[in-house]
Design an enzyme around this catalytic site. Structure first.
Site, PDB file in Angstrom:
ATOM      1  N   HIS A   1      14.397  -7.653  55.059  1.00 52.11           N
ATOM      2  CA  HIS A   1      14.539  -6.574  54.078  1.00 52.11           C
ATOM      3  C   HIS A   1      15.558  -5.509  54.492  1.00 52.11           C
ATOM      4  O   HIS A   1      16.527  -5.270  53.781  1.00 52.11           O
ATOM      5  CB  HIS A   1      13.190  -5.895  53.816  1.00 52.11           C
TER       6      HIS A   1
ATOM      7  N   HIS B   1       0.463  27.123  35.790  1.00 49.33           N
ATOM      8  CA  HIS B   1       1.586  27.020  34.865  1.00 49.33           C
ATOM      9  C   HIS B   1       2.638  28.111  35.075  1.00 49.33           C
ATOM     10  O   HIS B   1       3.654  28.124  34.370  1.00 49.33           O
ATOM     11  CB  HIS B   1       1.084  27.077  33.417  1.00 49.33           C
TER      12      HIS B   1
ATOM     13  N   GLU C   1       7.742  14.041  31.884  1.00 48.48           N
ATOM     14  CA  GLU C   1       8.811  14.943  32.327  1.00 48.48           C
ATOM     15  C   GLU C   1       9.830  14.243  33.217  1.00 48.48           C
ATOM     16  O   GLU C   1      11.042  14.418  33.050  1.00 48.48           O
ATOM     17  CB  GLU C   1       8.224  16.143  33.075  1.00 48.48           C
TER      18      GLU C   1
ATOM     19  N   HIS D   1      20.540  -3.495  54.207  1.00 45.34           N
ATOM     20  CA  HIS D   1      19.475  -4.298  53.601  1.00 45.34           C
ATOM     21  C   HIS D   1      20.069  -5.618  53.099  1.00 45.34           C
ATOM     22  O   HIS D   1      20.498  -5.717  51.944  1.00 45.34           O
ATOM     23  CB  HIS D   1      18.844  -3.546  52.430  1.00 45.34           C
TER      24      HIS D   1
END
Length: 658
Positions: free
Chosen positions: A260, A471, A409, A29
């Site tokens: 890129h 859960h 999280e 890149h």
């Protein structure tokens, strides 16, 4: 040569090395390093505090290339600055097997690479953790020993990834004013213009998250220096939007996605050399440019030596503690405290949930390890991650050691990695086991880097009960065990929980998962000087030549123990093996593994998760008792009965093999 001409040539050295290395590798890149070369030149030669001759100096400024695909920006700068382990041969070996110059920067490959960045957004979140660590340690040790900045260069991809919002919201809330993020605002992604996929007002977004925002022409080195100095004065974290041209200097590809992620090609490189006034052959650098970079690399030597003198002036106990925390070792008081606590547990035989046992262990551990830096993703009361005497780490009080991460999280896990990488602290953080899915990319990177991040994951099975299948982790233990260099601990009682905590803290180069129960579990272990969990699996009861071997982890060890009693009533000899950590068991000697597995007629493994991973212990005919579907919403004890994770089913599975 004028000063402006000199600094332009210094930036062009980065561009030339980038073009040549990517072209030689025929992959890479080039666009981002060529566009951000002026930013890096100013940052490394005029702003940042570091010393290539002492690359691990604790009070150095940290630099994170969050846009890790632009790795040649960092590699070129490290070589030019005089880092001894980044040679021209390393630059020429870009992306080759065994090279330090991997496709994306990898922590541990060479000095000056502060973290592994590849997945976009991880770097900016790591930077938040590093800034948190700096603020905490400055409170612990004083600004005469801890006073540095954290800088990150991020691209549009980093800012689009969801983790970036978790990270910047936390940083803004905590007012981490020594965190400066430079946005390489080049308007290009792989697909083309950013406008194809995004129209976010990043300034407004960052300001709404509690940041200071500034703008600069990313090719005006004087302006870049000025804005960086301005950012240092802010009482908030700062985003600097640096408007750049991707592939700067390339005659036809600059400013386009063609620059890129692919080599520019010989013709384009020749045109770029002409446009930049760089008439040197590939990988050849003029002496005056190299000298200017090397002198800049030595700018902070006097600051580093002065810092060493300040540390040397401290008393012996202070210096010893500082060094201990920096290298991550544990004091003798730690082993004494753990041993004493294990004796208490053996005497009382508490039927605690292992999440409760974990909190009790933290009450002891945090009392002897001031480096503990814990938190939870808005589940403090459920994860039991806060010990009794912990104060919160806040924008107004940096002395606290407990972080309220909020419902973030993934950002929490990545910040923990930044804290661990910074040094001087032992980060741990909690959420529900099922949400390791939300944290997994960060968990994987902590394993890849080999750092001590400790993930406290409670509510580890269908035993959590009524919250239901959304859960209840079913496949999560197996999925985590699939990650190399990650210790997945699932302790069976309070004694094993303490031992697993001890092992997690001793593992300097391996992160750990502590999978802990919501429900209470019977105590079965006696206190031993030896940490029995250290071998990953061990015999809990029964003789080596038993005809039946029952394997189990966590809360299901008690199920196996009950099944063994029933089988023994029928005159069967049974051995129960607790398996708190498959990874540690698999690392033991062949003789030990053979001794534990034995040569029985029947094998059964029981765990409230899927079977994957257990087959290697069961042989051809062994049986697994566990989950093969998602869970359900009901009290935990009813769910174990409903899904057949019971002593009765284990007995039947064993007898079916005899």
């Amino acid at each position: 040569m004028t000063d402006q001409a000199k600094t332009s040539a210094m930036a062009n050295a980065i561009r030339a090395l980038t073009m040549d290395a990517v072209q030689k590798a025929n992959i890479g890149h080039p666009g981002m390093p060529m566009g951000a070369a002026d930013i890096a030149t100013v940052l490394f030669t005029k702003i940042m505090k570091f010393d290539p001759k002492a690359p691990n100096w604790p009070d150095r400024d940290r630099f994170i290339l969050s846009a890790g695909h632009g790795s040649m920006l960092l590699y070129s700068a490290l070589h030019l600055l005089g880092y001894e382990d980044m040679t021209m041969e390393d630059i020429k070996d870009f992306r080759q097997l065994g090279a330090k110059t991997a496709g994306h920067p990898e922590y541990g490959h060479a000095s000056g690479i502060e973290t592994t960045t590849g997945p976009l957004g991880q770097g900016i979140a790591n930077a938040v953790g590093m800034a948190m660590a700096e603020a905490k340690l400055a409170a612990d040790y004083g600004a005469d020993l801890v006073d540095h900045y954290t800088y990150a260069i991020a691209g549009d991809g980093c800012l689009m990834e969801g983790i970036s919002q978790e990270a910047i919201a936390l940083a803004g809330h905590l007012k981490l004013n020594k965190l400066i993020v430079i946005w390489d605002d080049n308007d290009i992604t792989i697909d083309g213009a950013v406008s194809l996929s995004d129209s976010t007002d990043q300034h407004a977004r960052f300001r709404a998250s509690g940041w200071n925002t500034l703008s600069v022409d990313g090719h005006d080195q004087d302006a870049i220096e000025k804005v960086l100095l301005e950012a240092q004065k802010s009482d908030k974290p700062t985003l600097i939007a640096a408007k750049t041209v991707i592939g700067f200097g390339a005659p036809t590809k600059a400013g386009t996605s063609a620059a890129h992620g692919a080599p520019l090609g010989e013709e384009e490189i020749a045109g770029a050399r002409k446009a930049l006034g760089w008439d040197h052959p590939p990988f050849v650098l003029p002496n005056d440019v190299v000298d200017a970079w090397r002198l800049a690399g030595l700018r902070s030597t006097k600051h580093r030596t002065a810092w060493e003198e300040r540390l040397a002036a401290k008393d012996a106990d202070f210096k010893a503690e500082f060094d201990r925390r920096e290298n991550g070792s544990l004091p003798t008081s730690f082993k004494k405290a753990v041993t004493a606590f294990k004796r208490e547990i053996a005497d009382e035989k508490p039927k605690w949930a292992t999440r409760v046992a974990s909190q009790k262990a933290l009450n002891v551990i945090n009392g002897v390890l001031p480096e503990m830096f814990g938190g939870s993703a808005d589940l403090t009361g459920s994860n039991n991650t806060k010990s009794g005497d912990q104060k919160a780490f806040t924008a107004d009080d940096r002395s606290g050691s407990y972080v309220y991460y909020g419902i973030r999280e993934h950002g929490m896990a990545a910040a923990m990695n930044g804290i661990a990488l910074h040094g001087g602290l032992a980060p741990y953080g909690g959420t529900f086991m099922v949400f390791t899915d939300y944290c997994r990319p960060s968990i994987r990177l902590s394993a890849l880097m080999g750092i001590r991040s400790i993930y406290v994951m409670t509510h580890d099975s269908i035993g959590l009960g009524e919250d239901g299948p959304t859960h209840q982790p079913v496949e999560h233990l197996a999925a985590l065990r699939a990650i190399p260099n990650l210790n997945v601990f699932r302790p069976a009682d309070a004694m094993e929980t303490v031992e697993c905590w001890e092992l997690s803290l001793k593992a300097k180069k391996t992160p750990s998962i502590l999978a802990l129960t919501r429900q209470g579990v019977p105590a079965f272990r006696e206190a031993t000087e030896e940490n029995r969990c250290a071998k990953g699996a061990y015999t809990v009861s029964g003789d080596n030549d038993a005809e039946i071997v029952l394997f189990a982890s966590g809360s299901e060890v008690s199920v196996a123990m009950d099944a063994a009693k029933e089988l023994e009533k029928d005159k069967h000899s049974v051995r129960v093996v607790s398996v708190p950590c498959m990874e540690l068991f698999d690392a033991q000697s062949a003789d030990y593994r053979k001794e534990v597995i034995g040569n029985a007629k029947a094998y059964v493994a029981v765990e409230a998760g899927i079977e994957m991973g257990w087959q290697k212990y069961l042989g051809v005919n062994g049986k697994f008792v566990g989950m093969s579907t998602f869970g359900a919403s009901a009290p935990g004890n009813q769910l174990f009965e409903h899904f057949g994770i019971t002593a009765k089913v284990v007995v039947e599975a064993a007898k079916s093999q005899l």
